[in-house]
Design an enzyme around this catalytic site. Structure first.
Site, mmCIF file in Angstrom:
data_model
loop_
_atom_site.group_PDB
_atom_site.id
_atom_site.type_symbol
_atom_site.label_atom_id
_atom_site.label_comp_id
_atom_site.label_asym_id
_atom_site.label_seq_id
_atom_site.Cartn_x
_atom_site.Cartn_y
_atom_site.Cartn_z
ATOM 1 N N ASP A 1 -3.030 4.810 -1.021
ATOM 2 C CA ASP A 1 -2.756 3.746 -0.578
ATOM 3 C C ASP A 1 -3.565 3.111 0.853
ATOM 4 O OD1 ASP A 1 -1.652 2.032 1.373
ATOM 5 O OD2 ASP A 1 -0.193 2.914 1.377
ATOM 6 N N TRP B 1 4.166 6.836 5.410
ATOM 7 C CA TRP B 1 4.871 4.923 5.859
ATOM 8 C C TRP B 1 6.637 5.172 5.227
ATOM 9 C CZ3 TRP B 1 4.087 0.577 1.762
ATOM 10 C CH2 TRP B 1 4.756 -0.578 2.008
ATOM 11 N N LYS C 1 -3.983 -6.740 6.333
ATOM 12 C CA LYS C 1 -4.911 -6.005 7.689
ATOM 13 C C LYS C 1 -5.864 -7.001 7.707
ATOM 14 C CE LYS C 1 -1.190 -4.110 6.900
ATOM 15 N NZ LYS C 1 0.558 -3.794 7.809
ATOM 16 N N ALA D 1 -4.457 0.464 3.035
ATOM 17 C CA ALA D 1 -4.175 -0.808 3.256
ATOM 18 C C ALA D 1 -4.740 -1.155 4.912
ATOM 19 C CB ALA D 1 -2.688 -0.555 3.463
#
Ligand SMILES: Cc1ncc(COP(=O)(O)O)c(C=O)c1O
Length: 394
Positions: A208, A127, A243, A210
């Site tokens: 991470d 990212w 999300k 997400a």
């Protein structure tokens, strides 16, 4: 004051979004920005979210501060969603944060305070915000190999060779699931090998996550992380509700720290709270209240899980349809990896020239590195994308 400033680099995604909005061609396709879209190109509010908001509107009685660590019910629910029973509760602490980005920032500050000389290893590619964030907190970024552009899959041997060479001053940033931007993910067996490596070297994982629920389901997506959690003495993890609850603008995320003991977990919590207090004092309340309401109510939770499942299945159906359409037109299996990838993205691995051509000739927009958002593909555009891609890569 500002005269000597150099222009800061702008995020390319937002420039691409502006170019797409200005494009007046019929049938244009936006595979750029990383938000979920339905088959009509809309990012809807989930119905469980609407119902929770309605309930909050009717019952909320104060706008007083939520406290530096945020909503306790939210934090407990986020720990449970991500880790289930993989690690004893007395070793886990969490603070509510402004989105996954805010959670990553809190955890990077915690790392900086624990070991100012730590190097943070980031996958190639990753990212695009990871490296600037690491630099902003004053840590040193480094890169480990991850993606094999020739196969569209994870280059695991190269990755593990790098991880095996790390030590106690190293932090490894791992995507918990649904890797952004590649869509290529570790198998459970590979997660096991990563755990072996981290156990041996003492390198510290910063996870991470997400996109939990966007790959193979809420529990399957967390299986690798839970495996690490059950084996390693310490790690930290950022989760995001942007999300999987569609709460992008409400900024709900959670920074989770797992310590070797309750005592060290408390030390970590106090440092996270002091970093938050000095930066923004308190997290925003609304998004986290919505999530806590949904996860704390069996009917709302079931509704949310069903909606999430439908989104996930749609992305997988798009993947299968696109891979098949390309195979039929090209007579090759070169893009079959799209069907194997999971999450919202796939890195196609085509050149910037091809990306430009698709934009100029076919009004198909994707990021320069050829990352596509598979949710941006409406069912009736699959054929157009396959035709254009095969023509441009011949
Ligand atoms: C890999 C990854 N981490 C973290 C985030 C942060 O998400 P947010 O701050 O919107 O919750 C994103 C968002 O795109 C992401 O793709």
């Amino acid at each position: 004051m500002f005269e000597h400033l150099k222009p800061a680099p702008q995020d390319k995604i937002f420039a691409l979004m502006a170019a797409f909005n200005e494009d007046e061609r019929q049938g244009k396709i936006d595979l750029g920005i990383g938000v979920y879209k339905d088959d009509h190109g809309k990012t809807p509010i989930m119905s469980a979210v609407k119902k929770a908001e309605q309930r909050l509107l009717e019952t909320a009685s104060t706008k007083g501060y939520v406290g530096v660590g945020g909503d306790k019910a939210f934090n407990a629910a986020m720990i449970d969603l991500a880790l289930a029973d993989s690690v004893p509760a007395e070793r886990v602490r969490a603070v509510q944060a402004p989105g996954g980005t805010g959670a990553l920032w809190v955890l990077m500050m915690l790392i900086k305070r624990s070991n100012p000389d730590a190097r943070v290893w980031i996958s190639d590619p990753s990212w695009p915000n990871h490296t600037p964030m690491v630099e902003q907190v004053g840590l040193e970024p480094a890169v480990y190999p991850y993606f094999d552009r020739s196969t569209g899959l994870v280059n695991f041997e190269a990755m593990i060779e790098t991880l095996d060479g790390l030590g106690k001053n190293d932090v490894v940033l791992l995507h918990g699931c649904c890797h952004n931007p590649t869509g290529a993910n570790l198998s459970l067996e590979q997660w096991g090998r990563v755990a072996d490596s981290l156990e041996r070297t003492g390198a510290f994982p910063l996870i991470d996550m997400a996109y939990q629920g966007f790959g193979d389901g809420l529990d399957k997506d967390a299986a690798g992380v839970r495996l690490l959690a059950s084996r390693l003495p310490e790690f930290v993890m950022a989760t995001s509700c942007s999300k999987n609850f569609g709460l992008y603008r409400d900024r709900a995320g959670c920074a989770i720290a797992v310590g070797e003991s309750a005592r060290t977990a408390d030390l970590a919590l106090k440092q996270m709270l002091s970093a938050v207090r000095a930066a923004y004092s308190q997290p925003p309340a609304h998004g986290a209240e919505v999530v806590a309401t949904i996860l704390g109510d069996s009917a709302l939770r079931a509704e949310w899980e069903a909606e999430l499942e439908a989104m996930r299945n749609r992305m997988i159906a798009n993947r299968t349809a696109l891979a098949e359409a390309i195979r039929e037109r090209s007579n090759s299996t070169d893009f079959d990896f799209v069907a194997e990838h999971r999450g919202m993205f796939s890195l196609l691995g085509v050149s910037e020239k091809v990306v430009e051509r698709l934009k100029d000739e076919d009004a198909i927009y994707m990021l320069d590195d050829s990352r596509i958002n598979i949710a941006g593909l409406a069912e009736d555009r699959v054929v157009k994308l396959a035709d254009a891609l095969v023509a441009a890569t011949r």
